[in-house]
Design an enzyme around this catalytic site. Sequence first.
Site, PDB file in Angstrom:
ATOM      1  N   PRO A 131       0.812  -1.172   0.000  1.00 16.11           N
ATOM      2  CA  PRO A 131       0.000   0.000   0.000  1.00 16.11           C
ATOM      3  C   PRO A 131       0.855   1.233   0.000  1.00 16.11           C
ATOM      4  O   PRO A 131       1.591   1.483   0.948  1.00 16.11           O
ATOM      5  CB  PRO A 131      -0.811  -0.132   1.272  1.00 16.11           C
ATOM      6  CG  PRO A 131      -0.286  -1.335   1.993  1.00 16.11           C
ATOM      7  CD  PRO A 131       0.944  -1.746   1.290  1.00 16.11           C
ATOM      8  N   GLU A 132       0.774   1.949  -1.040  1.00 15.37           N
ATOM      9  CA  GLU A 132       1.366   3.282  -1.095  1.00 15.37           C
ATOM     10  C   GLU A 132       0.196   4.261  -1.090  1.00 15.37           C
ATOM     11  O   GLU A 132      -0.943   3.838  -0.945  1.00 15.37           O
ATOM     12  CB  GLU A 132       2.234   3.429  -2.346  1.00 15.37           C
ATOM     13  CG  GLU A 132       3.303   2.339  -2.444  1.00 15.37           C
ATOM     14  CD  GLU A 132       4.209   2.471  -3.646  1.00 15.37           C
ATOM     15  OE1 GLU A 132       4.476   3.608  -4.057  1.00 15.37           O
ATOM     16  OE2 GLU A 132       4.645   1.439  -4.182  1.00 15.37           O
TER      17      GLU A 132
END
Length: 267
Positions: free
Chosen positions: A2-3
Amino acid sequence: MPELPEVETTRRILEPHLLGQTILRLEHTDPARYRRTELAEGRKVLSTSRRGKFILLELEGGLEAVIHLGMTGGFRFTRHRHTRLRVRLEGETLYYIDPRRFGKWWVVEKGDHDEIGLLGRMGPEPLSAAFTLPAFKQHLAQTSRKIKEVLLSQESVAGVGNIYADESLWMSRIHPQRPASSLKPAEIKRLHEAIKAVLEKAVRVGGSTLSDASYKQPSGESGYFQLEHNAYDKTDQPCHRPGCRGKIRKIVVGGRGTHFCPNCQRL
DNA sequence: AACGTACCCTGCCGGC
DNA sequence: TGCCGGCAGGGTACGT
């Protein structure tokens, strides 16, 4: 996973399920990773927000839940084998999953982030007006570290991780190992614009779901930005830049796999 | 300050 | 087919 785009997508999807709802119970068996979660129990969620890769839930009573998804954290609306924490709401249960258990939760007094060092030293939100070219320029001038490492540090700009660092550097034609302080004004301007463009587009299409599918939206649906990747995970493939005859190469920078085109991103 | 390394965990993939 | 090393979206804590 997850960015910024994946975290923002997650937040947007969760928000209507949480706003105004009372968190009845936060069930888990790992108080070291999921800290003081009992303080959230019995309280309503007043708002949701995001800072870099952190999700913030404002709670009744001046409290705040801070969630970092680590590498493999995420939410599901249905039971899942990697459930680490169950969020019991009035009408439904949310399942927080995290195969590698790098994610963390904290419940704190709103704004008390002493325990979460990164939140305190994080740079501006790239999709807000706070991410100005002059401020970015000044940050980069202060360090000789490799530009990719600077992007990953979160300190010059928040929320950029390995995928979007590679994509932004590719788009702006900057070699990932360039010392940050060596970038010329025109290059910094291109990078500043590329970061915004790449993240905006990725948020618009729900982030990236890679082949191992460790990131999915809470419903189980994929993001679609992986279809737009030009560098990340494109090792040995021809560079997509019009007129460029280069081939994407993979190297290690700052301990992370790094994809770039040696022809149009020169050291 | 800038590097390098180890570590926190689990799953998957490719090579043999 | 089965085993094993290597690698993975993140971040921290050490050492030199």
